[in-house]
Design an enzyme around this catalytic site. Structure first.
Site, PDB file in Angstrom:
ATOM      1  N   SER A 199       0.803  -1.232   0.000  1.00 19.65           N
ATOM      2  CA  SER A 199       0.000   0.000   0.000  1.00 19.65           C
ATOM      3  C   SER A 199       0.827   1.270   0.000  1.00 19.65           C
ATOM      4  O   SER A 199       0.383   2.309  -0.489  1.00 19.65           O
ATOM      5  CB  SER A 199      -0.903  -0.001   1.241  1.00 19.65           C
ATOM      6  OG  SER A 199      -0.125  -0.146   2.416  1.00 19.65           O
ATOM      7  N   ARG A 200       2.027   1.202   0.568  1.00 23.99           N
ATOM      8  CA  ARG A 200       2.846   2.421   0.727  1.00 23.99           C
ATOM      9  C   ARG A 200       4.286   2.106   0.338  1.00 23.99           C
ATOM     10  O   ARG A 200       4.666   0.946   0.183  1.00 23.99           O
ATOM     11  CB  ARG A 200       2.830   2.878   2.194  1.00 23.99           C
ATOM     12  CG  ARG A 200       1.518   3.335   2.707  1.00 23.99           C
ATOM     13  CD  ARG A 200       1.635   3.931   4.100  1.00 23.99           C
ATOM     14  NE  ARG A 200       1.766   2.942   5.149  1.00 23.99           N
ATOM     15  CZ  ARG A 200       2.797   2.868   5.987  1.00 23.99           C
ATOM     16  NH1 ARG A 200       3.776   3.724   5.908  1.00 23.99           N
ATOM     17  NH2 ARG A 200       2.835   1.932   6.920  1.00 23.99           N
ATOM     18  N   TYR A 258      15.956  -6.142  13.706  1.00 26.90           N
ATOM     19  CA  TYR A 258      15.732  -5.973  12.252  1.00 26.90           C
ATOM     20  C   TYR A 258      16.837  -6.671  11.457  1.00 26.90           C
ATOM     21  O   TYR A 258      16.571  -7.361  10.467  1.00 26.90           O
ATOM     22  CB  TYR A 258      15.694  -4.474  11.978  1.00 26.90           C
ATOM     23  CG  TYR A 258      15.313  -4.047  10.587  1.00 26.90           C
ATOM     24  CD1 TYR A 258      13.975  -3.906  10.218  1.00 26.90           C
ATOM     25  CD2 TYR A 258      16.291  -3.737   9.650  1.00 26.90           C
ATOM     26  CE1 TYR A 258      13.634  -3.470   8.947  1.00 26.90           C
ATOM     27  CE2 TYR A 258      15.954  -3.296   8.382  1.00 26.90           C
ATOM     28  CZ  TYR A 258      14.629  -3.165   8.029  1.00 26.90           C
ATOM     29  OH  TYR A 258      14.295  -2.740   6.760  1.00 26.90           O
ATOM     30  N   ALA A 312      16.235 -10.400  11.620  1.00 26.19           N
ATOM     31  CA  ALA A 312      15.103 -10.811  10.779  1.00 26.19           C
ATOM     32  C   ALA A 312      15.500 -10.818   9.303  1.00 26.19           C
ATOM     33  O   ALA A 312      15.178 -11.746   8.555  1.00 26.19           O
ATOM     34  CB  ALA A 312      13.923  -9.868  11.002  1.00 26.19           C
TER      35      ALA A 312
HETATM   36  P1  NAP Z   1       6.768   1.541   4.869  1.00 24.64           P
HETATM   37  O1  NAP Z   1       6.742   2.748   3.998  1.00 24.64           O
HETATM   38  O2  NAP Z   1       6.754   1.695   6.343  1.00 24.64           O
HETATM   39  O3  NAP Z   1       5.564   0.563   4.410  1.00 24.64           O
HETATM   40  C1  NAP Z   1       5.386  -0.646   5.082  1.00 24.64           C
HETATM   41  C2  NAP Z   1       4.292  -1.455   4.407  1.00 24.64           C
HETATM   42  O4  NAP Z   1       4.198  -2.719   5.073  1.00 24.64           O
HETATM   43  C3  NAP Z   1       2.919  -0.808   4.512  1.00 24.64           C
HETATM   44  O5  NAP Z   1       2.196  -1.132   3.343  1.00 24.64           O
HETATM   45  C4  NAP Z   1       2.305  -1.533   5.725  1.00 24.64           C
HETATM   46  O6  NAP Z   1       0.879  -1.559   5.709  1.00 24.64           O
HETATM   47  C5  NAP Z   1       2.859  -2.919   5.527  1.00 24.64           C
HETATM   48  N1  NAP Z   1       2.872  -3.741   6.731  1.00 24.64           N
HETATM   49  C6  NAP Z   1       3.547  -3.533   7.891  1.00 24.64           C
HETATM   50  N2  NAP Z   1       3.297  -4.527   8.762  1.00 24.64           N
HETATM   51  C7  NAP Z   1       2.436  -5.380   8.138  1.00 24.64           C
HETATM   52  C8  NAP Z   1       1.793  -6.589   8.516  1.00 24.64           C
HETATM   53  N3  NAP Z   1       1.991  -7.151   9.715  1.00 24.64           N
HETATM   54  N4  NAP Z   1       0.955  -7.188   7.616  1.00 24.64           N
HETATM   55  C9  NAP Z   1       0.743  -6.644   6.398  1.00 24.64           C
HETATM   56  N5  NAP Z   1       1.329  -5.503   5.986  1.00 24.64           N
HETATM   57  C10 NAP Z   1       2.154  -4.884   6.846  1.00 24.64           C
HETATM   58  O7  NAP Z   1       8.071   0.673   4.571  1.00 24.64           O
HETATM   59  P2  NAP Z   1       9.047   0.652   3.291  1.00 24.64           P
HETATM   60  O8  NAP Z   1      10.162   1.578   3.541  1.00 24.64           O
HETATM   61  O9  NAP Z   1       8.257   0.729   2.038  1.00 24.64           O
HETATM   62  O10 NAP Z   1       9.660  -0.820   3.446  1.00 24.64           O
HETATM   63  C11 NAP Z   1       9.188  -1.929   2.705  1.00 24.64           C
HETATM   64  C12 NAP Z   1      10.133  -3.098   2.953  1.00 24.64           C
HETATM   65  O11 NAP Z   1      11.444  -2.737   2.552  1.00 24.64           O
HETATM   66  C13 NAP Z   1      10.242  -3.495   4.417  1.00 24.64           C
HETATM   67  O12 NAP Z   1      10.354  -4.893   4.507  1.00 24.64           O
HETATM   68  C14 NAP Z   1      11.530  -2.853   4.859  1.00 24.64           C
HETATM   69  O13 NAP Z   1      12.108  -3.526   5.937  1.00 24.64           O
HETATM   70  C15 NAP Z   1      12.358  -2.953   3.603  1.00 24.64           C
HETATM   71  N6  NAP Z   1      13.444  -1.969   3.525  1.00 24.64           N
HETATM   72  C16 NAP Z   1      13.198  -0.642   3.475  1.00 24.64           C
HETATM   73  C17 NAP Z   1      14.266   0.243   3.397  1.00 24.64           C
HETATM   74  C18 NAP Z   1      14.080   1.740   3.337  1.00 24.64           C
HETATM   75  O14 NAP Z   1      15.094   2.456   3.387  1.00 24.64           O
HETATM   76  N7  NAP Z   1      12.881   2.247   3.213  1.00 24.64           N
HETATM   77  C19 NAP Z   1      15.576  -0.242   3.373  1.00 24.64           C
HETATM   78  C20 NAP Z   1      15.786  -1.594   3.423  1.00 24.64           C
HETATM   79  C21 NAP Z   1      14.716  -2.476   3.477  1.00 24.64           C
HETATM   80  P3  NAP Z   1       0.003  -0.520   6.642  1.00 24.64           P
HETATM   81  O15 NAP Z   1       0.213   0.834   6.039  1.00 24.64           O
HETATM   82  O16 NAP Z   1      -1.398  -0.985   6.547  1.00 24.64           O
HETATM   83  O17 NAP Z   1       0.597  -0.634   8.021  1.00 24.64           O
END
Ligand code: NAP
Length: 242
Positions: free
Chosen positions: A10-11, A153, A156
């Site tokens: 979603s985001r 983190y 995981a």
């Molecule tokens: P984000 O903007 O915080 O978005 C998180 C997404 O995960 C949202 O759609 C949220 O839905 C969903 N979510 C969280 N907990 C959930 C659950 N228990 N069941 C179903 N959906 C769930 O995060 P992002 O930055 O896009 O990160 C996405 C992935 O990339 C993550 O795994 C993160 O660890 C990884 N990552 C991100 C970065 C970075 O710099 N951004 C770097 C390395 C890895 P809701 O809105 O409904 O809560």
């Protein structure tokens, strides 16, 4: 019809992945946990662009909720299967280990690692019997090099990388590939509390990445061109390895 399911679609990164896969012709299932407004916005953008997108909210860390959502989806799509799974849902609960609460440890592991296990096990059956599938796991630089304040983190994400490599070998004979992506700092809600102006100095490219730059790699791994790539971890970090 073959569908693509993006957890946490979603985001942030998940939204960019949904939009990219939809633009490539995949009917997309947008999973999220609670923020329906953001999910609907993602769906609207895809529909407006002429794509196909459905919403499927469930908490990936809850095995019963995952099973129920998948059962309902299968009942309403008797002739379809989910051929592409992007395990992207993830959360941060940073703390120094000495101060870390049980809940902070558990929540992060439950979402990233157990979440991966429940939905992937459920969808593997069809991928294996159809003899085609793509699984992409959203790991992190944190799972490769470890980051202080992120023992939960990093653990995981490192475990997710191990599972990616093991599962890749289990399912390769059935033309199912399993790969991981390890982003560095990417601009999303998850990183908006970080001091970008300071942290970007650590990145050789001098900037945070964009969600679309991660989505492009997911789209490649899902494509037929990537059929011989499996058990791989692709870093997307602007040169920030150590
Ligand atoms: P984000 O903007 O915080 O978005 C998180 C997404 O995960 C949202 O759609 C949220 O839905 C969903 N979510 C969280 N907990 C959930 C659950 N228990 N069941 C179903 N959906 C769930 O995060 P992002 O930055 O896009 O990160 C996405 C992935 O990339 C993550 O795994 C993160 O660890 C990884 N990552 C991100 C970065 C970075 O710099 N951004 C770097 C390395 C890895 P809701 O809105 O409904 O809560």
């Amino acid at each position: 019809m073959k569908y693509a399911l993006v957890t946490g679609g979603s985001r942030g990164l998940g939204r960019a992945v949904c939009r990219k896969l939809a633009a490539q012709g995949w009917p997309v299932i947008i999973n999220y946990r609670s923020n329906a407004e953001a999910a609907e916005e993602t769906q609207r953008a895809i529909l407006d662009a002429g794509g196909v997108a459905e919403l499927l909210p469930f908490d990936v860390s809850d095995p019963a909720a995952t099973e129920k959502a998948m059962e309902q989806w299968s009942e309403s799509h008797p002739d379809d299967y989910i051929a592409v799974l992007v395990n992207n849902a993830g959360i941060r609960r940073d703390n120094l280990m000495i101060f870390m609460q049980d809940e902070e440890w558990r929540k992060v592991l439950d979402t990233t690692l157990n979440g991966f296990f429940f939905i992937t096990r459920r969808l593997l059956k069809n991928m294996l019997s159809q003899r085609w599938g793509r699984i992409v796991n959203m790991a992190s630089l944190s799972g490769i090099k470890g980051l202080p304040g992120q023992t939960n983190y990093s653990a995981a994400k490192a475990a997710l990388i191990g599972a990616t490599k093991a599962l890749a070998q289990e399912v390769a004979p059935r033309k199912v590939t399993v790969n991981a992506i390890a982003p560095g700092f990417i601009e999303t809600d998850m990183t908006k509390d970080l001091d970008q102006s300071e942290l970007k100095k650590l990145v050789p490219m001098g900037r945070f990445g964009k969600a679309e730059e991660v989505a492009a790699a997911v789209a490649f791994l899902v494509s037929e061109d990537a059929a011989y790539i499996t058990g791989e971890v692709i870093s997307i970090n602007g040169g920030l390895y150590t």
